[in-house]
Design a protein around this motif. Structure first.
Motif, PDB file in Angstrom:
ATOM      1  N   LEU A  85      15.797   5.500  -8.177  1.00 24.40           N
ATOM      2  CA  LEU A  85      14.566   5.304  -7.417  1.00 24.40           C
ATOM      3  C   LEU A  85      14.865   4.954  -5.969  1.00 24.40           C
ATOM      4  N   ASN A  86      14.038   5.452  -5.079  1.00 24.56           N
ATOM      5  CA  ASN A  86      14.105   5.045  -3.682  1.00 24.56           C
ATOM      6  C   ASN A  86      13.488   3.664  -3.561  1.00 24.56           C
ATOM      7  N   CYS A  87      14.162   2.737  -2.905  1.00 22.14           N
ATOM      8  CA  CYS A  87      13.576   1.422  -2.672  1.00 22.14           C
ATOM      9  C   CYS A  87      12.569   1.535  -1.540  1.00 22.14           C
ATOM     10  N   LEU A  88      11.514   0.750  -1.622  1.00 20.61           N
ATOM     11  CA  LEU A  88      10.399   0.887  -0.710  1.00 20.61           C
ATOM     12  C   LEU A  88      10.511   0.017   0.533  1.00 20.61           C
ATOM     13  N   SER A  89      11.229  -1.089   0.426  1.00 25.15           N
ATOM     14  CA  SER A  89      11.285  -2.015   1.561  1.00 25.15           C
ATOM     15  C   SER A  89      12.425  -1.643   2.501  1.00 25.15           C
ATOM     16  N   ASP A  90      12.479  -2.368   3.593  1.00 25.91           N
ATOM     17  CA  ASP A  90      13.573  -2.173   4.551  1.00 25.91           C
ATOM     18  C   ASP A  90      14.702  -3.152   4.273  1.00 25.91           C
ATOM     19  N   GLY A  91      14.768  -3.678   3.068  1.00 23.10           N
ATOM     20  CA  GLY A  91      15.772  -4.660   2.694  1.00 23.10           C
ATOM     21  C   GLY A  91      17.134  -4.028   2.471  1.00 23.10           C
ATOM     22  N   PRO A  92      18.053  -4.804   1.898  1.00 22.63           N
ATOM     23  CA  PRO A  92      19.428  -4.336   1.721  1.00 22.63           C
ATOM     24  C   PRO A  92      19.601  -3.254   0.655  1.00 22.63           C
ATOM     25  N   LEU A  93      18.647  -3.153  -0.283  1.00 24.77           N
ATOM     26  CA  LEU A  93      18.748  -2.121  -1.314  1.00 24.77           C
ATOM     27  C   LEU A  93      18.095  -0.835  -0.832  1.00 24.77           C
ATOM     28  N   GLN A  94      18.821   0.256  -0.922  1.00 26.80           N
ATOM     29  CA  GLN A  94      18.243   1.561  -0.613  1.00 26.80           C
ATOM     30  C   GLN A  94      17.785   2.257  -1.890  1.00 26.80           C
ATOM     31  N   PHE A  95      18.516   2.012  -2.982  1.00 22.68           N
ATOM     32  CA  PHE A  95      18.245   2.665  -4.257  1.00 22.68           C
ATOM     33  C   PHE A  95      18.449   1.673  -5.396  1.00 22.68           C
ATOM     34  N   MET A  96      17.756   1.915  -6.477  1.00 19.12           N
ATOM     35  CA  MET A  96      17.983   1.205  -7.730  1.00 19.12           C
ATOM     36  C   MET A  96      17.753   2.218  -8.838  1.00 19.12           C
ATOM     37  N   ALA A  97      18.234   1.910 -10.018  1.00 20.11           N
ATOM     38  CA  ALA A  97      18.124   2.864 -11.122  1.00 20.11           C
ATOM     39  C   ALA A  97      17.569   2.170 -12.348  1.00 20.11           C
ATOM     40  N   ILE A  98      16.796   2.919 -13.145  1.00 27.39           N
ATOM     41  CA  ILE A  98      16.304   2.395 -14.417  1.00 27.39           C
ATOM     42  C   ILE A  98      16.681   3.358 -15.531  1.00 27.39           C
ATOM     43  N   VAL A  99      16.870   2.795 -16.712  1.00 24.49           N
ATOM     44  CA  VAL A  99      17.175   3.593 -17.897  1.00 24.49           C
ATOM     45  C   VAL A  99      15.855   4.095 -18.468  1.00 24.49           C
ATOM     46  N   ILE A 100      15.807   5.383 -18.771  1.00 25.59           N
ATOM     47  CA  ILE A 100      14.649   5.946 -19.456  1.00 25.59           C
ATOM     48  C   ILE A 100      15.125   6.565 -20.766  1.00 25.59           C
ATOM     49  N   GLN A 101      14.188   6.904 -21.635  1.00 23.00           N
ATOM     50  CA  GLN A 101      14.536   7.381 -22.978  1.00 23.00           C
ATOM     51  C   GLN A 101      14.096   8.825 -23.196  1.00 23.00           C
ATOM     52  N   GLY A 102      14.545   9.722 -22.360  1.00 21.48           N
ATOM     53  CA  GLY A 102      14.185  11.125 -22.516  1.00 21.48           C
ATOM     54  C   GLY A 102      13.987  11.782 -21.170  1.00 21.48           C
ATOM     55  N   VAL A 103      13.370  12.938 -21.209  1.00 17.55           N
ATOM     56  CA  VAL A 103      13.165  13.731 -20.002  1.00 17.55           C
ATOM     57  C   VAL A 103      11.789  13.408 -19.417  1.00 17.55           C
ATOM     58  N   PRO A 104      11.725  13.100 -18.124  1.00 16.90           N
ATOM     59  CA  PRO A 104      10.415  12.854 -17.503  1.00 16.90           C
ATOM     60  C   PRO A 104       9.546  14.100 -17.537  1.00 16.90           C
ATOM     61  N   ARG A 105       8.253  13.893 -17.528  1.00 15.05           N
ATOM     62  CA  ARG A 105       7.294  14.990 -17.523  1.00 15.05           C
ATOM     63  C   ARG A 105       6.527  14.956 -16.208  1.00 15.05           C
ATOM     64  N   SER A 106       6.486  16.099 -15.533  1.00  9.81           N
ATOM     65  CA  SER A 106       5.728  16.200 -14.295  1.00  9.81           C
ATOM     66  C   SER A 106       4.248  16.354 -14.619  1.00  9.81           C
TER      67      SER A 106
END
Length: 150
Positions: A85-106
């Motif tokens: 995921l793109n981080c939204l703030s102007d803080g030190p994190l640019q990206f973070m990741a989360i575990v999901i359980q399958g393929v996302p659906r658009s």
């Protein structure tokens, strides 16, 4: 008085992310990339929701279990994948990741979302009906603050 009944609806392309016990919905622009699940490097004294660090595009980024951050059990199933995921703030994190359980659906949603009155976890802003599913809108700012606070 203006006639709002003929105003065009605003649409947004989103991704429905399957978790172990719920689905999240995010705008496409919040997602940097979907990658295969990979072994993560544990972080000493990290809370249970912080699974560790992964390498993505030569960057070390934190990997989070959204379920565990909301008070449930961390789950990594057979079809686990990682959403960066793109981080939204102007803080030190640019990206973070989360575990999901399958393929996302658009899916496309419009400004006439149907909100659903269901219990929400601390990191959920709202619940909405999308087709035949209820999806939670995550608080990505809150998740980012949680990562930076420990």
């Amino acid at each position: 008085m203006p006639d709002f009944t003929s105003a065009p609806r605003t649409t947004l392309t989103t991704l429905m992310l399957p978790l172990a016990d719920r689905s999240l919905v995010l705008p496409n622009v919040a997602v940097a990339e979907l990658i295969d699940y990979q072994v993560h490097q544990p972080v000493l004294d990290a809370p249970g929701w912080h699974l560790g660090m992964i390498v993505w595009r030569d960057l070390q980024i934190p990997l989070v279990s959204f379920e565990a951050a909301c008070g449930a059990q961390a789950v990594v199933g057979k079809q686990a994948r990682i959403v960066v995921l793109n981080c939204l703030s102007d803080g030190p994190l640019q990206f973070m990741a989360i575990v999901i359980q399958g393929v996302p659906r658009s899916c496309r949603v419009d400004s006439q979302l149907s909100y659903v009155d269901v219990p929400l976890a601390a990191l959920e802003l709202a619940a909405v009906q999308i087709s035949d599913r209820v999806a939670k809108i995550p608080d990505l700012d809150g998740l980012e603050r949680l990562l930076l606070s420990y």
